[in-house]
Design a protein around this motif. Structure first.
Motif, PDB file in Angstrom:
ATOM      1  N   ALA A  84      -5.094  60.293 121.652  1.00 27.62           N
ATOM      2  CA  ALA A  84      -4.641  60.149 120.261  1.00 27.62           C
ATOM      3  C   ALA A  84      -3.168  60.514 120.117  1.00 27.62           C
ATOM      4  N   LEU A  85      -2.739  61.550 120.850  1.00 29.50           N
ATOM      5  CA  LEU A  85      -1.331  61.941 120.813  1.00 29.50           C
ATOM      6  C   LEU A  85      -0.460  60.943 121.564  1.00 29.50           C
ATOM      7  N   PHE A  86      -0.943  60.481 122.711  1.00 27.18           N
ATOM      8  CA  PHE A  86      -0.157  59.547 123.528  1.00 27.18           C
ATOM      9  C   PHE A  86       0.060  58.226 122.804  1.00 27.18           C
ATOM     10  N   GLU A  87      -0.965  57.747 122.124  1.00 25.96           N
ATOM     11  CA  GLU A  87      -0.877  56.473 121.411  1.00 25.96           C
ATOM     12  C   GLU A  87      -0.321  56.640 119.994  1.00 25.96           C
ATOM     13  N   ARG A  88       0.065  57.854 119.645  1.00 22.65           N
ATOM     14  CA  ARG A  88       0.647  58.159 118.325  1.00 22.65           C
ATOM     15  C   ARG A  88      -0.323  57.840 117.181  1.00 22.65           C
ATOM     16  N   ILE A  89      -1.615  57.946 117.446  1.00 23.42           N
ATOM     17  CA  ILE A  89      -2.590  57.825 116.356  1.00 23.42           C
ATOM     18  C   ILE A  89      -2.400  59.012 115.416  1.00 23.42           C
ATOM     19  N   VAL A  90      -2.147  60.168 116.004  1.00 21.00           N
ATOM     20  CA  VAL A  90      -1.759  61.359 115.249  1.00 21.00           C
ATOM     21  C   VAL A  90      -0.576  62.001 115.964  1.00 21.00           C
ATOM     22  N   GLU A  91       0.178  62.803 115.219  1.00 25.13           N
ATOM     23  CA  GLU A  91       1.301  63.522 115.833  1.00 25.13           C
ATOM     24  C   GLU A  91       0.988  65.007 116.008  1.00 25.13           C
ATOM     25  N   TYR A  92      -0.101  65.442 115.383  1.00 30.12           N
ATOM     26  CA  TYR A  92      -0.435  66.879 115.443  1.00 30.12           C
ATOM     27  C   TYR A  92      -1.947  67.026 115.316  1.00 30.12           C
ATOM     28  N   ILE A  93      -2.519  67.915 116.111  1.00 33.16           N
ATOM     29  CA  ILE A  93      -3.954  68.208 116.046  1.00 33.16           C
ATOM     30  C   ILE A  93      -4.135  69.711 115.844  1.00 33.16           C
ATOM     31  N   LEU A  94      -4.787  70.085 114.773  1.00 29.58           N
ATOM     32  CA  LEU A  94      -5.095  71.498 114.508  1.00 29.58           C
ATOM     33  C   LEU A  94      -6.533  71.770 114.920  1.00 29.58           C
ATOM     34  N   ILE A  95      -6.731  72.807 115.720  1.00 30.10           N
ATOM     35  CA  ILE A  95      -8.064  73.170 116.203  1.00 30.10           C
ATOM     36  C   ILE A  95      -8.417  74.546 115.654  1.00 30.10           C
ATOM     37  N   ILE A  96      -9.411  74.581 114.783  1.00 29.18           N
ATOM     38  CA  ILE A  96      -9.862  75.858 114.199  1.00 29.18           C
ATOM     39  C   ILE A  96     -11.066  76.335 115.008  1.00 29.18           C
ATOM     40  N   PRO A  97     -10.940  77.423 115.750  1.00 30.14           N
ATOM     41  CA  PRO A  97     -12.017  77.873 116.647  1.00 30.14           C
ATOM     42  C   PRO A  97     -13.204  78.458 115.895  1.00 30.14           C
ATOM     43  N   GLU A  98     -14.307  78.590 116.597  1.00 29.58           N
ATOM     44  CA  GLU A  98     -15.506  79.222 116.013  1.00 29.58           C
ATOM     45  C   GLU A  98     -15.219  80.689 115.671  1.00 29.58           C
ATOM     46  N   HIS A  99     -15.926  81.183 114.665  1.00 22.31           N
ATOM     47  CA  HIS A  99     -15.849  82.590 114.249  1.00 22.31           C
ATOM     48  C   HIS A  99     -14.462  82.971 113.724  1.00 22.31           C
ATOM     49  N   TYR A 100     -13.660  81.983 113.316  1.00 24.29           N
ATOM     50  CA  TYR A 100     -12.316  82.290 112.809  1.00 24.29           C
ATOM     51  C   TYR A 100     -12.407  83.147 111.554  1.00 24.29           C
ATOM     52  N   GLN A 101     -13.253  82.742 110.592  1.00 21.53           N
ATOM     53  CA  GLN A 101     -13.372  83.515 109.344  1.00 21.53           C
ATOM     54  C   GLN A 101     -14.001  84.875 109.618  1.00 21.53           C
ATOM     55  N   GLU A 102     -14.960  84.943 110.533  1.00 22.50           N
ATOM     56  CA  GLU A 102     -15.574  86.231 110.871  1.00 22.50           C
ATOM     57  C   GLU A 102     -14.527  87.199 111.419  1.00 22.50           C
ATOM     58  N   ASP A 103     -13.635  86.684 112.239  1.00 25.20           N
ATOM     59  CA  ASP A 103     -12.568  87.531 112.782  1.00 25.20           C
ATOM     60  C   ASP A 103     -11.624  88.003 111.677  1.00 25.20           C
ATOM     61  N   LEU A 104     -11.383  87.145 110.694  1.00 30.11           N
ATOM     62  CA  LEU A 104     -10.561  87.560 109.545  1.00 30.11           C
ATOM     63  C   LEU A 104     -11.234  88.693 108.790  1.00 30.11           C
ATOM     64  N   MET A 105     -12.535  88.559 108.570  1.00 29.10           N
ATOM     65  CA  MET A 105     -13.282  89.582 107.836  1.00 29.10           C
ATOM     66  C   MET A 105     -13.357  90.884 108.630  1.00 29.10           C
ATOM     67  N   ALA A 106     -13.242  90.783 109.963  1.00 24.11           N
ATOM     68  CA  ALA A 106     -13.306  91.980 110.814  1.00 24.11           C
ATOM     69  C   ALA A 106     -11.936  92.651 110.935  1.00 24.11           C
ATOM     70  N   GLY A 107     -10.944  92.104 110.256  1.00 21.68           N
ATOM     71  CA  GLY A 107      -9.614  92.709 110.283  1.00 21.68           C
ATOM     72  C   GLY A 107      -8.758  92.259 111.446  1.00 21.68           C
TER      73      GLY A 107
END
Length: 388
Positions: free
Chosen positions: A88-111
């Motif tokens: 997708a990046l090579f063919e310029r379908i998108v220029e940026y990919i954001l990857i939100i990992p598992e347990h991201y909000q849980e880690d926020l709540m854990a400080g």
């Protein structure tokens, strides 16, 4: 002085190929300018940039930031595999990919301070824009998070609501520079692209004419002439300015046909003067190229390299506002950078006052210095070639 008839004879012998060469570049200039004017000039929108979000967390936070990104950019679905993302990046379908990992909000709540991963096309404008808006959202979230001692799902929702309200309001910015009208943007694009045509044509044509005078036998005959070398060089430059004026005149005719009455304005007058200065620099470059390179292939290569390289890095093909500070630092050593900068500043003025035009006059002076410098290089190279 040297016989002007000899110069005209040389010019006549090359007139057909000169017409073809100038004609091709003039048609290219007219087509590009006309196409840009139909599109309404150069403009960029946030929705022109495509981004993909891969959400492995599926939490209130991940849904909120995805929604914010979708409001500012074009959200695109891609194959959620390593190979799919790379394609997708090579063919310029998108220029940026954001990857939100598992347990991201849980880690926020854990400080904790979890990190979202990303993949991007290097130096792409869309990627830079995506990084900016994502950073803005995350930083705003952390500002509100500090106001709470503990975190739970209710607190997260409260912080997200405040974050959304803040980023949607945006920040009031006072712009000191005057806005440029659509008409003036068209003028800037037209005159900027004309610089490439002038550089390509004038350097090649003038180089071809000068190369005949710089041939070993002719150069030796000229060296024993009663006419001083200073007068000989002055005559050559003055005579060759005829070809420069022809190319400049053709470019002005194309601009007049495309821009119409807007060319007869203060901005049009100053841009015309600016284009004449870049034509003088092209004349000097042609003189220097002929003095340095005695091979026809080398002269042609040098003319193309100078025209293309100067145009790509100095604001002729790409607006100066879209260039990085590093590129601008390099471009400042080219005359086309100052030419493009002068056109942008001319587009901002409304009246012919010393205060408004001071920077423009200074840039004109810098362009004249480039002309003197390049001519000097040509004269030194010509003298060295005669010795050899």
């Amino acid at each position: 002085m040297m016989d002007f008839r000899m110069f005209l004879k040389i010019l006549k012998s090359k007139i057909v190929i000169i017409i073809v060469y100038v004609g091709i570049f003039t048609i290219m200039m007219a087509a590009s300018i006309n196409d840009d004017n139909k599109k309404g000039g150069i403009s960029y929108s946030a929705y022109d940039f495509n981004i993909a979000v891969i959400d492995y967390d599926n939490s209130a936070f991940s849904r909120a930031i995805t929604s914010y990104i979708e409001k500012n950019m074009s959200l695109t679905d891609i194959i959620r595999t390593e190979e799919g993302m790379e394609d997708a990046l090579f063919e310029r379908i998108v220029e940026y990919i954001l990857i939100i990992p598992e347990h991201y909000q849980e880690d926020l709540m854990a400080g904790k301070t979890p990190v979202m991963e990303s993949k991007k096309v290097p130096d792409a404008y869309g990627a830079k824009f995506a990084e900016t808006i994502i950073s803005q959202y995350v930083n705003t979230f952390y500002v509100y998070q500090k106001q709470f001692e503990s975190m739970d799902e209710h607190t997260i929702r409260t912080i997200l609501e405040r974050t959304d309200q803040s980023v949607e309001k945006g920040t009031d910015v006072t712009v000191k520079t005057q806005s440029i009208s659509s008409e003036k943007k068209h003028m800037i694009v037209s005159f900027n692209f004309a610089a490439y045509t002038i550089l390509a044509c004038v350097i090649w044509v003038v180089g071809e004419i000068f190369s005949i005078y710089f041939e070993k036998n002719i150069s030796r005959r000229m060296s024993v002439s009663p006419i001083s070398p200073l007068k000989q060089n002055a005559a050559l430059i003055v005579y060759s300015s005829v070809t420069m004026l022809i190319v400049w005149g053709i470019s002005m005719a194309v601009n007049l046909a495309l821009l119409g009455k807007s060319l007869w304005s203060l901005s049009g007058l100053l841009m015309t003067v600016n284009m004449f200065l870049i034509s003088l620099i092209a004349l000097a470059c042609g003189f220097a190229v002929a003095a340095i390179f005695r091979s026809k292939n080398a002269r042609n290569a040098a003319a193309n390299v100078i025209a293309l390289a100067f145009s790509f890095i100095s604001g002729i093909f790409v607006p100066l506002s879209m260039l990085s500070s590093e590129v601008k630092s390099v471009a400042a050593f080219t005359p086309t950078y100052w030419y493009a900068l002068a056109n942008e500043k001319i587009g901002e003025i409304n009246e012919l006052s010393l205060h408004q035009c001071k920077d423009i006059y200074q840039i004109f002076g810098i362009e004249l210095l480039f002309f003197v410098m390049v001519i000097s290089v040509g004269l030194v190279s010509k003298r060295q070639g005669q010795k050899d």
